[in-house]
Design a protein around this motif. Structure first.
Motif, PDB file in Angstrom:
ATOM      1  N   ALA A  65       0.898  -1.149   0.076  1.00  0.00           N
ATOM      2  CA  ALA A  65      -0.064   0.082   0.014  1.00  0.00           C
ATOM      3  C   ALA A  65       0.940   1.314  -0.022  1.00  0.00           C
ATOM      4  O   ALA A  65       2.054   1.078   0.035  1.00  0.00           O
ATOM      5  CB  ALA A  65      -1.055  -0.007   1.095  1.00  0.00           C
ATOM      6  N   GLU A  66       0.475   2.365  -0.079  1.00  0.00           N
ATOM      7  CA  GLU A  66       0.980   3.541  -0.211  1.00  0.00           C
ATOM      8  C   GLU A  66       1.930   4.136   1.066  1.00  0.00           C
ATOM      9  O   GLU A  66       2.733   4.344   1.000  1.00  0.00           O
ATOM     10  CB  GLU A  66       0.097   4.858  -0.353  1.00  0.00           C
ATOM     11  CG  GLU A  66       0.925   6.125  -0.660  1.00  0.00           C
ATOM     12  CD  GLU A  66      -0.185   7.195  -0.859  1.00  0.00           C
ATOM     13  OE1 GLU A  66      -0.126   8.476  -0.647  1.00  0.00           O
ATOM     14  OE2 GLU A  66      -1.229   6.834  -1.626  1.00  0.00           O
ATOM     15  N   HIS A  67       1.242   3.572   2.241  1.00  0.00           N
ATOM     16  CA  HIS A  67       2.110   3.697   3.565  1.00  0.00           C
ATOM     17  C   HIS A  67       2.196   2.638   4.262  1.00  0.00           C
ATOM     18  O   HIS A  67       2.656   2.733   5.542  1.00  0.00           O
ATOM     19  CB  HIS A  67       0.868   4.412   4.313  1.00  0.00           C
ATOM     20  CG  HIS A  67       0.593   5.969   3.902  1.00  0.00           C
ATOM     21  ND1 HIS A  67       1.618   6.849   3.444  1.00  0.00           N
ATOM     22  CD2 HIS A  67      -0.526   6.303   3.301  1.00  0.00           C
ATOM     23  CE1 HIS A  67       0.703   7.824   2.875  1.00  0.00           C
ATOM     24  NE2 HIS A  67      -0.415   7.519   2.644  1.00  0.00           N
ATOM     25  N   GLY A  68       2.246   1.519   3.816  1.00  0.00           N
ATOM     26  CA  GLY A  68       2.811   0.272   4.291  1.00  0.00           C
ATOM     27  C   GLY A  68       2.421  -1.156   3.803  1.00  0.00           C
ATOM     28  O   GLY A  68       1.943  -0.965   2.496  1.00  0.00           O
ATOM     29  N   ASN A  69       2.678  -2.179   4.342  1.00  0.00           N
ATOM     30  CA  ASN A  69       2.706  -3.330   3.726  1.00  0.00           C
ATOM     31  C   ASN A  69       1.933  -4.477   4.607  1.00  0.00           C
ATOM     32  O   ASN A  69       1.803  -4.268   5.761  1.00  0.00           O
ATOM     33  CB  ASN A  69       4.151  -4.055   3.292  1.00  0.00           C
ATOM     34  CG  ASN A  69       4.830  -3.350   2.474  1.00  0.00           C
ATOM     35  OD1 ASN A  69       4.018  -2.598   1.480  1.00  0.00           O
ATOM     36  ND2 ASN A  69       6.172  -3.316   2.841  1.00  0.00           N
ATOM     37  N   VAL A 101       1.650  -6.672   9.699  1.00  0.00           N
ATOM     38  CA  VAL A 101       1.254  -5.592   9.164  1.00  0.00           C
ATOM     39  C   VAL A 101       2.445  -4.493   9.434  1.00  0.00           C
ATOM     40  O   VAL A 101       2.640  -4.192  10.698  1.00  0.00           O
ATOM     41  CB  VAL A 101      -0.230  -5.153   9.681  1.00  0.00           C
ATOM     42  CG1 VAL A 101      -0.683  -3.777   9.415  1.00  0.00           C
ATOM     43  CG2 VAL A 101      -0.757  -6.297   9.369  1.00  0.00           C
ATOM     44  N   THR A 102       2.913  -3.721   8.506  1.00  0.00           N
ATOM     45  CA  THR A 102       3.942  -2.851   8.796  1.00  0.00           C
ATOM     46  C   THR A 102       3.423  -1.560   8.300  1.00  0.00           C
ATOM     47  O   THR A 102       2.813  -1.446   7.261  1.00  0.00           O
ATOM     48  CB  THR A 102       5.404  -3.226   8.143  1.00  0.00           C
ATOM     49  OG1 THR A 102       5.164  -3.176   6.711  1.00  0.00           O
ATOM     50  CG2 THR A 102       5.879  -4.417   8.768  1.00  0.00           C
ATOM     51  N   GLY A 103       3.986  -0.381   8.810  1.00  0.00           N
ATOM     52  CA  GLY A 103       3.736   0.774   8.155  1.00  0.00           C
ATOM     53  C   GLY A 103       2.370   1.628   8.785  1.00  0.00           C
ATOM     54  O   GLY A 103       1.877   1.005   9.745  1.00  0.00           O
TER      55      GLY A 103
END
Length: 141
Positions: A65-69, A101-103
């Motif tokens: 995604a734009e802000h994380g994975n 889940v990151t970011g």
């Protein structure tokens, strides 16, 4: 000669969930894609070689995604392994899959547990603190 020790501290800034499911990984990924309206894509298998012990091959899926994975890992090694504990995270070997889940996917993190419980293929899900796991370094990529 004086020796020095390299002390490295990693930042485990991700959320971790253990998932119990008897389904195949591609079927679970499809169900998660449908439930979360995301696109988990199969990635190349992760290969972790342990010196003189064997190899661990882990199947994984990734949603960028734009802000994380969001990553879906199979906790058990694919195929045969010579390791005594052929798991990505042996601390939680009772769980078939691991979701990382990151970011800044804050909107996904808040509804993740509730939505995962609603997925028919998921039998049980539990969040874990990565800092409390012994083999947390296996989750760094």
């Amino acid at each position: 000669m004086k020796s020095f020790k390299l002390d490295v501290e990693y930042d485990f800034d991700f959320d971790l969930y253990g998932v119990v499911s008897s389904s195949k990984e591609h079927t679970l990924a499809w169900a998660l894609n449908k439930s979360f309206r995301i696109r988990l894509i199969k990635q190349a298998d992760l290969c972790i070689d342990y010196l003189n012990k064997g190899r661990l091959v882990i199947s994984n899926y990734l949603h960028r995604a734009e802000h994380g994975n969001l990553r879906l890992f199979r906790n058990r090694s694919v195929g045969t392994s010579t390791l005594a504990a052929p798991f990505l995270v042996p601390d939680i070997k009772e769980y078939d899959y691991v979701i990382q889940v990151t970011g800044g996917l804050n909107h996904l993190q808040k509804e993740l547990l509730g939505t995962l419980h609603a997925v028919p293929l998921v039998q049980y899900v539990r969040p874990f603190d990565p800092n409390c796991l012994r083999y947390k370094e296996n989750l760094l990529f």
